[in-house]
Enzyme design. Structure first.
Site, PDB file in Angstrom:
ATOM      1  N   ASP A 143       0.810  -1.225   0.000  1.00 49.52           N
ATOM      2  CA  ASP A 143       0.000   0.000   0.000  1.00 49.52           C
ATOM      3  C   ASP A 143       0.841   1.272   0.000  1.00 49.52           C
ATOM      4  OD1 ASP A 143      -2.447  -1.323   0.003  1.00 49.52           O
ATOM      5  OD2 ASP A 143      -2.349  -1.632   2.170  1.00 49.52           O
ATOM      6  N   GLY A 190      -5.947  -0.810  -2.207  1.00 48.71           N
ATOM      7  CA  GLY A 190      -5.576   0.472  -1.601  1.00 48.71           C
ATOM      8  C   GLY A 190      -6.823   1.148  -1.058  1.00 48.71           C
ATOM      9  N   ARG A 191      -7.146   0.865   0.198  1.00 44.20           N
ATOM     10  CA  ARG A 191      -8.393   1.338   0.775  1.00 44.20           C
ATOM     11  C   ARG A 191      -8.393   2.856   0.965  1.00 44.20           C
ATOM     12  NH1 ARG A 191     -13.159  -1.613   0.960  1.00 44.20           N
ATOM     13  NH2 ARG A 191     -14.361  -1.042   2.768  1.00 44.20           N
ATOM     14  N   GLU A 246     -10.306   0.400  -4.867  1.00 40.23           N
ATOM     15  CA  GLU A 246     -11.403  -0.267  -4.155  1.00 40.23           C
ATOM     16  C   GLU A 246     -11.994   0.643  -3.074  1.00 40.23           C
ATOM     17  OE1 GLU A 246      -9.726  -3.652  -2.065  1.00 40.23           O
ATOM     18  OE2 GLU A 246      -8.324  -2.385  -0.968  1.00 40.23           O
ATOM     19  N   ARG A 303      -0.375  -8.556  -4.881  1.00 42.35           N
ATOM     20  CA  ARG A 303       0.608  -8.597  -3.802  1.00 42.35           C
ATOM     21  C   ARG A 303       1.433  -9.887  -3.820  1.00 42.35           C
ATOM     22  NH1 ARG A 303      -4.057  -9.200   0.768  1.00 42.35           N
ATOM     23  NH2 ARG A 303      -4.277 -11.442   0.634  1.00 42.35           N
TER      24      ARG A 303
END
Lengths: 411, 411
Positions: A143, A190-191, A246, A303
């Site tokens: 991230d 990647g919130r 996302e 990932r």
């Protein structure tokens, strides 16, 4: 270094975290450590006295090379947050009694924000008790949202995978469509930070136009604007490719992936079903524009794709692991190793240390000025930042056509 | 060869279809063709007189190498089925008048079943009219479902991507989980044939156990059995990985992806929403076992991942392209080039020709004896068949960290 070392991995897997483990192991052996233990599944495993002697696993130089190319987390990972010291001193006493039993001089934890919180608490407790063990943190997260370090190991390889896959998806889209519009929405991890979705722009070059739109989670997402932009693009070209994080949210704070456009999708137990961000947007497009859509989630391949790792990333991951051992051996504790960028072109970096109290639980997001004014792309500055981190390849060790990993031999 | 050649691409993109185009071009030039035209978006483009002169695009040996490494379809693809000759003779007259204008001696079409149907109809029509143009088919499909050929170019690279990605997903799963069960369902392409989903077994080796279950579309899928198997597996281990074909069906013929477990998911326009196969199964698991689940669709990356292409696949794709030109030059028409396997170990193959009347519209599925008796895995025979097809790598030409493709230069 006269005593023993123990090392653990924590948080989400990456393609580079095992290279940091290799760096810890190799440097510890080089500096004279007697034993290098690995916690199985981080601090959670350690509390169950679940650990291994890494010298039984890493026996040759080839093993080190395989470990550097093995994705995920060789030791197993966990998501386990230590209680505050004053709330549960028994847990700390237990951990330290295990460390004493194993004669641990240095405890190294490879992970993200939560893992640095663990290092902070354990080093605080050691100082409180006058305990000699050193606690060092090694950064890791795809991230790239850790503060104080220029970037985190794991991010470069994820960015390389995203740039390459989005380019392949664009090729696929343009081959398919002759006279009808197709909108492809690629959902990327990647919130809260747009580092990963921004890497979709790496696909852009003289042989590829890149995605048409990129939506980061740092800015509020406006669905009406989105629909207008798509309509404009479809008037100009036969296919459109959009990269979305996302974690994009409306101005009122609701996540797009939580929306259901007035219709509740309810399962047999009456639970509301969440739809993915890309799926929700595709449905809206189908309803309001009537165009053909498809959605692609890059998912956990982002990932775990060690077959497309960045050489810079794997090398730096190894270096930060080694730097943590060196720091401990020189008496440092309660520090996280960081990467300092010395120059962009030619790219040069070095390692340094930062107090974990300054690191933990602060999320680094993409600066506003690295996102275009209309909020639908990243700027050239963003690309100049990430481009050096995806350079070079690490050729997988192919056995019978498939990459080979280091694994736990069954006894 | 004295006249001109025209070549087109049709159907779903693959990582190898442009290598066949390169083989056609290179062999045509070597055998003295004056012009090599490329149809834009196959026969659909040709009907609009939309074509290019490939010598303006492929100018150097490096261009040929880039084309071999470029995924999807350089010329653009289409899904266009020619009418029956007796139903619409005007369409045929139009195509042949364009071919005459371009002085086409040889028409080559790279594609799957539908494309071979095109070759069949055009060569039939030419024979009917005593027209001298030769029509040759070059096989291509990641689905590997074309009859008469041992395998199809494009399949080997897709299989290599699937085997590698499933192995990375298994690594990711085992890192994540310490004491709770996680079921990961990977959805893989192949509506009617299990060649692609079976390739998930390639992940298996001394360093990886492979997926726990593989469900091919050739056999009816029993949801109750599936739930029982998952429960048994979760009693033994902390994580389970299942590979399912997108095309699995119940005994009554309904696709699993069309099921809604008694609850209709209806959008704002009252349209029933189809859920994916993996998503449906994950929801059933969550409901009936209560375990943690996640779903991963390998999506169009399966067919576009040229960065992980198989060398055998790219070479064979080039060869079948060249063989088609040679056959036309020697007077053959109405034939498809096939690959004949001469031996498994060491792997050797050669090309041959088969009458397209025998090829078209027959789907080749996985033989029953290559699926285990209980229907939840592929056998060693299956793996021996596919293993040679994923051997060797084609190193991408990396520019600034991302693979470079051949592209249409803007004028």
């Amino acid at each position: 270094m006269k005593g023993n070392i123990i090392v653990g991995q924590s948080g989400g897997p990456t393609a580079a975290i095992n290279s940091s483990l290799a760096g810890v192991y190799r440097t510890a052996i080089d500096r004279g450590a007697k034993k290098v233990y690995g916690m199985r599944h981080g601090i959670q495993g350690l509390l169950n006295e679940d650990y291994i002697d890494l010298s039984e696993h890493i026996q040759t130089d080839l093993d080190v090379e395989l470990l550097k190319r093995t994705p995920a987390a060789y030791l197993g990972s966990c998501r386990y947050k230590l209680p505050e010291i004053h709330e549960d001193i028994a847990t700390y006493d237990k951990i330290f009694s295990i460390l004493d039993k194993l004669e641990i001089e240095c405890f190294i934890y490879i992970g993200g924000n939560d893992s640095m919180d663990t290092i902070k608490k354990l080093s605080d407790y050691a100082i409180l008790r006058g305990h000699p063990t050193k606690f060092l943190g090694v950064p890791k997260t795809i991230d790239n949202d850790l503060a104080l370090t220029d970037h985190t190991p794991g991010y470069g390889s994820a960015a390389k995978y995203i740039g390459t896959s989005v380019k392949e998806i664009i090729q696929d889209s343009q081959a398919l469509i002759y006279d009808k519009g197709l909108v492809t929405i690629v959902e990327i991890m990647g919130r809260n930070a747009g580092w990963l979705v921004g890497a979709a722009a790496l696909s852009k070059g003289e042989d590829c136009d890149g995605p048409d739109l990129i939506y980061v989670p740092e800015l509020p997402f406006d669905i009406d604007n989105f629909l207008v932009r798509i309509k404009e693009l479809l008037a100009e070209k036969t296919f459109v490719v959009v990269a979305v994080s996302e974690g994009i949210r409306l101005a009122d704070g609701r996540y797009v992936c939580e929306l259901t456009d007035g219709v509740d999708f309810v399962d047999a137990f009456g639970h509301k079903q969440l739809t993915g961000t890309a799926n929700y947007l595709a449905r809206r497009l189908a309803q309001e524009i009537g165009c053909k859509t498809r959605t692609i989630e890059l998912s956990s391949m982002q990932r775990a794709a060690s077959h497309l790792a960045s050489r810079i990333d794997i090398l730096e991951a190894f270096q930060v692991g080694g730097a943590a051992v060196k720091a401990a051996d020189e008496g440092d504790t309660g520090e996280m190793v960081i990467i300092k960028r010395l120059s962009d072109d030619p790219y040069q970096s070095t390692t340094d240390l930062r107090n974990v109290h300054k690191v933990s639980n602060v999320e680094k997001v993409v600066p506003r000025e690295w996102i275009t004014e209309d909020g639908t792309y990243v700027t050239d500055e963003f690309i100049s930042y990430v481009r050096p981190l995806i350079q070079g390849d690490v050729s997988p060790v192919m056995v019978d056509g498939i990459p080979r990993y280091l694994y736990h031999k069954k006894k």
